[in-house]
Design an enzyme around this catalytic site. Structure first.
Site, mmCIF file in Angstrom:
data_model
loop_
_atom_site.group_PDB
_atom_site.id
_atom_site.type_symbol
_atom_site.label_atom_id
_atom_site.label_comp_id
_atom_site.label_asym_id
_atom_site.label_seq_id
_atom_site.Cartn_x
_atom_site.Cartn_y
_atom_site.Cartn_z
ATOM 1 C CG ASP A 153 -2.312 -3.107 7.148
ATOM 2 O OD1 ASP A 153 -1.943 -2.243 6.333
ATOM 3 O OD2 ASP A 153 -3.454 -3.090 7.668
ATOM 4 C CD1 TRP A 159 -2.631 1.648 0.431
ATOM 5 C CD2 TRP A 159 -2.094 1.845 2.590
ATOM 6 N NE1 TRP A 159 -3.396 2.657 0.964
ATOM 7 C CE2 TRP A 159 -3.092 2.802 2.285
ATOM 8 C CE3 TRP A 159 -1.597 1.794 3.899
ATOM 9 C CZ2 TRP A 159 -3.598 3.695 3.230
ATOM 10 C CZ3 TRP A 159 -2.108 2.671 4.840
ATOM 11 C CH2 TRP A 159 -3.099 3.616 4.502
ATOM 12 C CE LYS A 171 -10.307 0.055 2.607
ATOM 13 N NZ LYS A 171 -9.299 0.785 3.411
#
Lengths: 374, 401
Positions: free
Chosen positions: B214, B133, B250
């Site tokens: 993560d 990311w 999300k």
């Protein structure tokens, strides 16, 4: 935090109303805000601090960053200053914090990377007021370009603010010595009951042409403590400058929290942009400020009526949530242990803890502490 | 004269730039595949039913707005830990963990990064998968850490370069920090299989690395929260005391409410208490205490059996729709007559897909077909609907045939 006369937390009526509006609005969702925050919040928040007729706003040289509470605004400002102020990444720039101050000021600037955090004189314990000479002296001798954290109003923890005349002197020295003003404005409206009066110092500095930062908190004046609503107002020399500054602050925000929480900002934005709700809010703020002012005058009059040794006018001359009573640590210990009244070892009391029901008890207890303990 | 004359203009955000260009486009067939947020089959943001219900319940309780503790809402942090670790986890039951509320995934990552900078004295090096990311690098850098990389994505196969990863990881200096994506790797969508995770765990253990997971897509990747947390739980079971960042942006659609958590697995509950005290010292000068709204919603959902059940169904629904779009994209590409192997589209998992498209092809997609994605060929499958998947397949075929 503010407490009602029943000693309870208070969700502002206007906040309840606006939250209901938000809940009923099916067009709203939980999508990400922009990195710098909700545009309607940012513009309105800065307008509240600087005034509708602010020359800086008219000249389009004001920027705003929605942050997590006043703390978040201080931190983003500090991180930016450490990277871009007085050179690049100049961690040696001295940062001055008042004595005393909110303890977290030190930590914010330290964690932002500043290596040289100093104190400036502020509270005169002997006369229970502002040590203006000490303050001005510190500013005269501070290295050029030093950063000064100034409490916009309702100084935490002393409740002692400079008068307008004193602010003018402070501004004069700061301008002459090229010192950077970083205002911490956590109590606008909450201090005197008037938004404009509480913003006088910030607006004066703007009118004197300073480039400055102002970290604003809406925790107290909106009672939105746990929603973490804050705004960093940036006043620059021109629009281009401010644009650049904001683009760099965006980078800092992105690695700290990416984008800010939406709920609190929506509440404030909705309130501030509706004339009717804005008026309602001002009324709610005045309710809180007036209750504190009443408690101050009631406490003082009781102490004077009891003949409590010492002078007590500082109780009403001080402003905001806190009061430096002047009680020494031993007297404080007496209050805590014998009278079960909790205050800080510094003698600081939270005026919001006073109610019509406990005023007599608190006054009598202070009287006892002062007469029994030296 | 101004203090800020020397301040450079910050670079434009590459992903935001995609959305800006998309907004300006007047083509009615335009598609925004840069968006990192879930969209329903009509291309609209989706507020989960369980979220609406939780909000109504919260409103009816008329709670106050008093500050949360620095470490956040306890009901939320406990439920977050349980969700990640599993209710039967020994680490969870023994209390040898600390979980603090963070500002969604970013804030949780940053707290962890700052914590490692201050307390992990063995190394400054954080090893990220290649690619990772985009925000990982600046987060760790701003926290004062150094960034290194290990091989991860194989552009030739559009899948995991497992031998390359194992080779690199086995050579990482001992006591370095390695960051792993728990599931639905961002941006590639390429995840290790369970057998591969086992080998990774053994290697990481042998190298004595500090593992930073993560996890931004638990439940959202496969549709099954336990399956998506498998790697995290396996590592802990192997005796690896990980640190973990979680996001509820999300999987609960709570994007702008910033609900997240940072967890440290410790040797014992006493160590956990000490770690917690230090985390609070880091948080206080950042923003004092976290925002309540998202945490209250998430906590209500996780701790109310009916709502939790509904959530699990809804998150599976979102995951299923993504999987279905992947399937439809591949079948449509076949129908278009594409001779390329598009299997990676269905092999990959989660919101994002590394299509394998080259920059020139991406540019044509944008210019000729108004299909917007980032230059690296990454698409957000969440932006695909049954209404536009045919068009997308057509466009991709045109630029790759």
């Amino acid at each position: 935090a503010y407490r009602t006369d029943e000693g309870q937390p208070w969700v502002l009526p206007v906040v309840k109303k606006v939250e209901q509006m938000i809940a009923n609005d099916n067009s709203l969702n939980h999508e990400y805000l922009p990195i710098l925050g909700l545009p309607e919040f940012r513009a309105n928040a800065s307008r509240i601090a600087l005034g509708d007729d602010s020359p800086a706003i008219k000249e389009n040289r004001v920027g705003s960053v929605q942050c997590l509470g006043g703390t978040g605004a201080l931190r983003i400002g500090a991180e930016f200053l450490r990277r871009w102020y007085n050179g690049n990444n100049n961690t040696a720039t001295p940062v001055y914090v008042s004595t005393p101050s909110w303890e977290n000021h030190n930590s914010v600037f330290m964690d932002a990377g500043f290596k040289d955090i100093r104190t400036y004189h502020y509270w005169d314990a002997a006369k229970r007021g502002l040590d203006l000479q000490g303050l001005l002296n510190d500013m005269e001798h501070a290295p050029e370009f030093s950063i000064f954290i100034l409490h916009a109003c309702a100084h935490n923890p002393t409740g002692t603010d400079p008068t307008p005349e004193q602010w003018k002197q402070i501004a004069g020295v700061m301008k002459r010595r090229s010192l950077f003003p970083f205002f911490d404005s956590a109590y606008q409206g909450f201090a005197s009951g008037s938004l404009d009066k509480d913003a006088w110092a910030v607006r004066y500095f703007v009118s004197e042409g300073f480039e400055l930062f102002c970290a604003q908190s809406f925790s107290k004046n909106f009672g939105l403590y746990n929603e973490r609503v804050g705004n960093l107002t940036v006043v620059g020399k021109n629009a281009d400058n401010v644009k650049h500054v904001l683009s760099q602050m965006e980078k800092i925000v992105r690695t700290t929290w990416s984008n800010p929480p939406s709920q609190g900002a929506r509440i404030v934005a909705t309130t501030l942009s509706s004339p009717q709700l804005f008026d309602e809010w001002k009324g709610n703020v005045k309710t809180m400020a007036d209750r504190v002012l009443l408690m101050r005058s009631e406490l003082r009059s009781r102490l004077e009526a009891l003949g409590t040794p010492g002078t007590w006018n500082h109780i009403t001359e001080q402003i905001g949530m806190f009061s430096f009573t002047g009680l020494n640590p031993k007297q404080v210990e007496y209050m805590v242990k014998e009278k079960h009244i909790y205050l800080m070892a510094s003698g600081r009391i939270n005026m919001c803890g006073l109610t019509t029901k406990n005023l007599d008890y608190v006054a009598k207890s202070i009287h006892e502490a002062v007469t029994k303990i030296q | 004269s101004s203090w800020w004359s020397h301040v450079e203009m910050g670079p434009p955000d590459p992903i935001l730039g995609v959305t800006e260009a998309y907004k300006r486009d007047t083509n009615s067939k335009k598609m925004n595949l840069g968006v990192g947020a879930y969209r329903d089959d009509n291309g609209k943001p989706y507020v989960l039913n369980c979220v609406r219900k939780a909000e109504a319940m919260i409103a009816s309780k008329k709670m106050d707005k008093e500050y949360l503790p620095i470490g956040g809402l306890a009901d939320f942090t406990r439920a977050s830990a349980e969700l990640a670790l599993g209710e039967n986890s020994e680490a969870f039951k023994s209390g040898r963990y600390v979980t603090v509320q963070g500002i969604s995934g970013t804030g949780s990552l940053r707290i962890g990064a700052n914590f490692l900078q201050r307390f992990f004295k063995a190394s400054r090096d954080v090893y990220l998968p290649k690619p990772s990311w985009g925000n990982h690098t600046p987060i760790f850098r701003d926290a004062g850490m150094q960034l290194q990389a290990y091989r991860y994505y194989d552009p030739k196969t559009c899948s995991l370069d497992f031998s390359g990863a194992m080779d690199d990881i086995s050579k990482i200096p001992e006591k370095s920090i390695i960051l792993l994506h728990a599931c639905a790797h961002n941006p590639t969508g390429v995840d290790p299989r369970q057998e591969q995770w086992k080998e990774l765990a053994a290697t990481v253990k042998k190298r004595n690395l500090l593992v930073y997971f993560d996890m931004a897509y638990q439940g959202f990747a496969s549709g099954d929260i336990n399956r998506d947390a498998w790697a995290v739980r396996y590592f802990i079971e192997q005796g690896i005391n990980i640190v973990l960042s979680q996001s509820f942006a999300k999987n609960m659609g709570l994007y702008g409410e910033r609900a997240g958590a940072f967890t440290v697995i410790c040797s014992d509950a006493d160590e956990a208490k000490r770690v917690e005290s230090q985390l609070k010292i880091l948080i206080r000068p950042m923003y004092s205490n976290p925002p309540v709204n998202g945490a209250r919603i998430a906590s209500m959902i996780l701790n109310t059996p009916d709502l939790r059940k509904e959530w699990l169904t809804e998150v599976k629904g979102m995951a299923d729709r993504i999987i279905s779009m992947r399937n439809q994209l591949v079948s449509n590409l076949k129908k278009e007559g594409s001779s390329h192997n598009w299997q990676h589209i269905t092999d990959q998992i989660g919101m994002f897909c590394f299509t394998g498209l080259k920059p020139e092809q991406v540019e044509r997609l944008i210019k000729e077909f108004s299909v917007y994605m980032t230059k690296d060929g990454r698409i957000s499958v969440a932006g695909v609907t049954s209404g536009n998947v045919g068009y997308l397949a057509h466009a991709i075929h045109q630029v790759t045939k």
